[in-house]
Motif scaffolding. Structure first.
Motif, PDB file in Angstrom:
ATOM      1  N   UNK B  33       0.843  -1.205   0.000  1.00 54.83           N
ATOM      2  CA  UNK B  33       0.000   0.000   0.000  1.00 54.83           C
ATOM      3  C   UNK B  33       0.871   1.245   0.000  1.00 54.83           C
ATOM      4  N   UNK B  35       0.235   4.036  -1.215  1.00 63.21           N
ATOM      5  CA  UNK B  35      -0.651   5.071  -0.693  1.00 63.21           C
ATOM      6  C   UNK B  35      -1.307   4.445   0.536  1.00 63.21           C
ATOM      7  N   UNK B  51     -11.729   7.452  -0.156  1.00 59.26           N
ATOM      8  CA  UNK B  51     -13.119   7.020  -0.229  1.00 59.26           C
ATOM      9  C   UNK B  51     -13.367   5.570   0.217  1.00 59.26           C
ATOM     10  N   UNK B  52     -12.500   4.646  -0.239  1.00 54.56           N
ATOM     11  CA  UNK B  52     -12.809   3.244   0.013  1.00 54.56           C
ATOM     12  C   UNK B  52     -11.892   2.600   1.052  1.00 54.56           C
ATOM     13  N   UNK B  55     -13.585   0.089   3.679  1.00 51.13           N
ATOM     14  CA  UNK B  55     -13.906  -1.202   3.076  1.00 51.13           C
ATOM     15  C   UNK B  55     -12.637  -2.037   2.898  1.00 51.13           C
ATOM     16  N   UNK B  56     -11.551  -1.367   2.482  1.00 56.06           N
ATOM     17  CA  UNK B  56     -10.315  -2.108   2.239  1.00 56.06           C
ATOM     18  C   UNK B  56      -9.633  -2.525   3.539  1.00 56.06           C
ATOM     19  N   UNK B  63      -9.024 -11.361   7.460  1.00 55.67           N
ATOM     20  CA  UNK B  63      -8.099 -12.505   7.503  1.00 55.67           C
ATOM     21  C   UNK B  63      -7.719 -12.865   8.942  1.00 55.67           C
TER      22      UNK B  63
END
Ligand SMILES: [Cu+2]
Lengths: 656, 205
Positions: B33, B35, B51-52, B55-56, B63
């Motif tokens: 990641x 970013x 924005x997401x 969710x990510x 996991x």
């Protein structure tokens, strides 16, 4: 026979002259410690970005490849005119319509000349257009997603070669025919070609906001071959120039019969004049049949519409719109310098390079200094329009690009080199060998009014001895040169994919920040999308079974499906629920007769599967997506055609 | 005293910045990641840095069996905190105004600060409890179970403040704009108290 002997001797003579030149420039090449500096100039350290994007046509691959400069690394292959099993383009139900034509579904194309959209004569990085030669088509690729979003078929055209170049505000993309054909097509003796066949030059308008293409008009020209073309710019904005060959209008053994005339033509077309004529109702609507395929990013689906007519213009109906500029000898490339003054006609069989002057052309037209006419189109005097001649610069000139600093760079196919010469003085400044049989060359922004001239790369037809051999077939090769100094410097060899006919390149900054990372799931309007696991279902409609399937790391939902029968047509509608950059999921099911799917985050794609055997068959994710990618799998049970197994599906529990 | 009261009012009003800016920010960076993912904690809910991101983050956390990041309506704190902050800001303004017209003494300024500090500590305590639960209360069916060297299950509790390495993630937890505005505002009330005291002492002598 005598002629051939003579020309061979002439070529040998010229070769001797040039080889001495080559030697002198070779001896000046840097070596040793200075050569290692060249490596640094193309080295892009891990994690760092190239400064330029380059888009190379794939020729017979039907695709477009994206490279970085100066590294020469290939980033992506964008499927355009050919099916592409890597992503399912042309195989998925959504993208099959993209390859629809009046000849039916055409799964392959011959992609030639990419050109980036422009605003005020400068590259704007919104779209890239590319032509298909074999089944005449023009495609538009959106540089936000790097996906093909529109393809329009070109009727009355054959060998769509003098394409797809854009005018300086992307008013038009042209699609000029290479082969003249009967218009409308009909059954007639081939030997009656002369005077009966016609060449259609199509002007495809591009809507300023959406980029949507539409054939505004076609100019029905005499039955020559129209090889390449270029828009005027700056002072010549409003004109388009097309090179011609086979002005002899021969239909057989063209290598001899189309090489008889000492001069062919560059056709100069005042499209603004024709546009005005058309806007006033000029031209006639002719019955036609051609496909217009548009990909909608919100439904993730393409639709194909058959258009039934096209507006054609007979050039003799619009006096003052079309002229012929005599140009020696079988000219190939047709290139206009950034100021719009010089029109370079590269005569393949000519020892000299001919450059026409736009100002002189206008002057000759004004004074009606015509040498004659062909099919009602005035022919200007060669001497009246000639700006200058580059004397014996090399053998087999093909294409010219410009650096914006008053220099031109021309490729020579036979002598395998790039020659740098000066506009206005016509003197040769520098020459560098290429490896080998170079076709096109590209300078970033070189096809606009404002070249970004640090690099130039040449695209070669032959590669031998440049890389480790890979059997009889090798990829083609390009050479990257630094052109920021007085002399060109060879920096890098890099392999290209397919046959790169031409490329468009630009500074990366214009595109990079706008490049889209995902499709927003919330904006997904695909009629069969399942936007969450709650939306997943299996629906039978007669013999069609629609499976609304979702993917997320690391499972499909549902992953157990029953009730499908032999003889059914099973539609797997796969929606990728991820909203994370670079996390596609794949989909494949055993015995699939088309291809896998690669579904981008937020996207829906559909694959059709027609089970032929009873059994319990697996499907799985084909793109290594997570630590549990191997577990990303499911089963579909196929019962006999006459069985009564009910439709059922589940995830996380056994089917009841 | 007038000057002190105005500072008191300004200080209290700075709390209202929390209605626009996040109080806290937690960023999660990892090699895959470049970013970083992140969440901004507001007094009325948690939003992704991009924005997401939520969710990510949830997608990754499943996991190791972590719960999903709570929605605003899943925690009582997110309905109470705005009321408390608004109430305290108004209280501060009222005390400031009363001070301005010499109805109350500067000591109320300190009183407000102490009350705000107690509430702040309680808030941090609650926040820390939540982080502990979020990072430690894991699904027993988690796909990946990592244990500490002593055999106890690993906790994925982000740091309350500062930096911590969680598996391959670099986690940074720091106050954000709203938080800083609140700290500045609270400091101003101390300044107001000190200034009020100074003027009052001068008047007396
Ligand atoms: Cu997957």
């Amino acid at each position: 026979m005598k002629n051939i002997l003579k020309s061979t001797l002439a070529i040998l003579g010229v070769l001797v002259t040039f080889s001495s030149c080559n030697n002198s420039s070779n001896s000046g090449q840097k070596s040793g410690a200075l050569a290692s500096n060249v490596a640094e100039r193309v080295y892009v350290a891990p994690g760092e970005y190239d400064s330029h994007y380059a888009f190379l046509s794939g020729g017979y691959s039907g695709n477009l490849t994206v490279y970085g400069l100066p590294s020469g690394r290939m980033f992506k292959e964008i499927p355009v005119f050919s099916q592409f099993p890597t992503s399912g383009y042309g195989y998925s139900e959504e993208t099959k319509p993209m390859l629809n034509t009046s000849h039916g579904f055409i799964p392959w194309g011959d992609a030639h000349h990419p050109d980036i959209s422009q605003t005020k004569g400068e590259i704007d990085g919104r779209f890239i257009f590319i032509n298909e030669n074999n089944t005449p088509r023009i495609a538009k690729i959106d540089l936000k997603t790097f996906e093909t979003t529109e393809i329009i078929e070109v009727p009355n055209s054959a060998g769509n070669h003098s394409s797809s170049f854009v005018t300086e505000n992307t008013e038009y993309v042209v699609a000029g025919t290479r082969f003249s054909v009967p218009i409308p097509q009909r059954d007639m003796p081939i030997k009656e070609y002369k005077g009966n066949f016609k060449g259609a030059l199509s002007f495809i308008s591009v809507a300023p906001e959406t980029g949507e293409m539409d054939i505004k008009f076609q100019v029905l020209m005499p039955g020559f071959n129209y090889d390449l073309s270029h828009p005027g710019r700056g002072k010549s904005h409003g004109w388009f120039f097309f090179t011609t060959y086979n002005t002899e209008e021969a239909s057989t053994l063209l290598e001899v019969n189309a090489s008889q005339n000492d001069k062919d033509f560059i056709a100069a077309i005042n499209w603004k004049k024709i546009e005005e004529y058309v806007n006033n109702g000029g031209g006639t609507m002719m019955p036609a049949n051609y496909a217009h395929n548009v990909y909608d990013e919100s439904t993730h689906t393409a639709t194909s519409t058959m258009k039934k007519e096209v507006r054609v213009v007979n050039p003799s109906e619009v006096p003052g719109a079309v002229y012929f500029l005599p140009t020696p000898k079988s000219p190939h490339g047709c290139d206009v310098d950034p100021s719009g003054e010089y029109i370079v006609g590269n005569g393949k069989l000519s020892a000299n390079l001919t450059v026409h002057s736009f100002t002189k052309m206008l002057d000759a037209i004004e004074n009606k200094k015509f040498a004659g006419e062909a099919y009602g189109i005035p022919i200007l005097n060669f001497e009246d329009v000639l700006a200058g001649v580059v004397e014996q610069p090399g053998l087999g000139p093909l294409h010219t690009e410009f650096d914006g600093k008053g220099n031109a760079y021309t490729t020579f196919f036979i002598s395998s080199e790039v020659v740098k010469w000066k506009l206005g003085t016509w003197e040769v400044i520098d020459r560098k060998p290429t490896y080998y049989s170079v076709g096109h060359l590209t300078i970033p922004g070189g096809n606009s009014g404002k070249p970004q001239g640090k690099y130039m790369f040449a695209m070669n037809k032959i590669t031998k001895d440049r890389y480790l051999p890979t059997g009889p077939e090798m990829e083609h090769s390009a050479q990257l040169y630094d052109i920021s100094g007085d002399k060109m410097e060879l920096l890098l060899d890099f392999p290209t994919h397919g046959e790169p006919h031409y490329a468009a390149a630009m500074e990366a900054s214009l595109i990079k920040e706008r490049s889209q990372k995902i499709y927003k799931l919330a904006d997904n309007k695909h009629p069969y999308a399942a936007k969450s696991d709650a939306d997943t279902k299996v629906v039978r409609k007669g013999k069609d079974v629609h499976i609304y399937l979702t993917t997320i790391r690391s499972h499909f939902s549902p992953d157990n499906i029953e009730g499908v029968k032999v003889g059914d047509k099973v539609y797997f509608h796969v929606t990728n629920l991820e909203q994370d950059f670079d996390v596609p999921h794949g989909f494949a099911v055993i015995g699939q007769n088309n291809s896998e799917l690669l579904v981008m985050p937020g996207q829906t794609k559909t694959s059709v599967w027609e089970p032929k055997q009873v059994g319990v068959w697996p499907f799985y994710c084909t793109d290594f997506c997570s630590a549990l990618h191997q577990e990303m799998q499911g089963y579909i049970r196929v019962s006999a055609a006459n069985s009564d197994t009910p439709i059922k599906w589940s995830l996380g529990e056994d089917i009841e | 005293m007038k000057k002190a009261s105005i500072i008191m009012i300004i200080g209290s009003l700075l709390l209202l910045g929390l209605f626009k800016f996040p109080l806290w920010n937690i960023m999660l960076g990892a090699p895959q990641y470049p970013d970083p993912l992140g969440m901004n904690i507001y007094i009325d809910g948690i939003k992704g840095f991009s924005e997401f991101d939520l969710q990510n983050i949830d997608g990754l956390n499943h996991y190791i069996g972590m719960k999903t990041i709570p929605k605003a309506n899943e925690m009582w704190e997110f309905s109470l905190f705005p009321k408390v902050i608004f109430g305290m800001a108004m209280l501060g303004v009222i005390i400031g105004l009363l001070g301005y017209f010499n109805k109350v003494s500067y000591k109320y300024f300190l009183g407000w600060f102490l009350l705000m500090s107690v509430l702040g500590v309680l808030g941090m305590y609650d926040f820390n409890n939540w982080l502990t639960d979020y990072g430690g209360n894991l699904d027993p069916h988690a796909i990946i179970k990592v244990t500490n060297p002593d055999g106890t299950p690993m906790s994925y509790k982000p740091p309350l403040i500062g930096f911590k390495k969680l598996l391959n993630f670099d986690v940074t937890s720091l106050p954000h704009t709203g938080g800083y505005l609140m700290f500045i505002g609270m400091s101003l009330t101390i300044v107001a108290f000190w200034l009020g005291r100074k003027t009052s002492l001068t008047t007396k002598t």
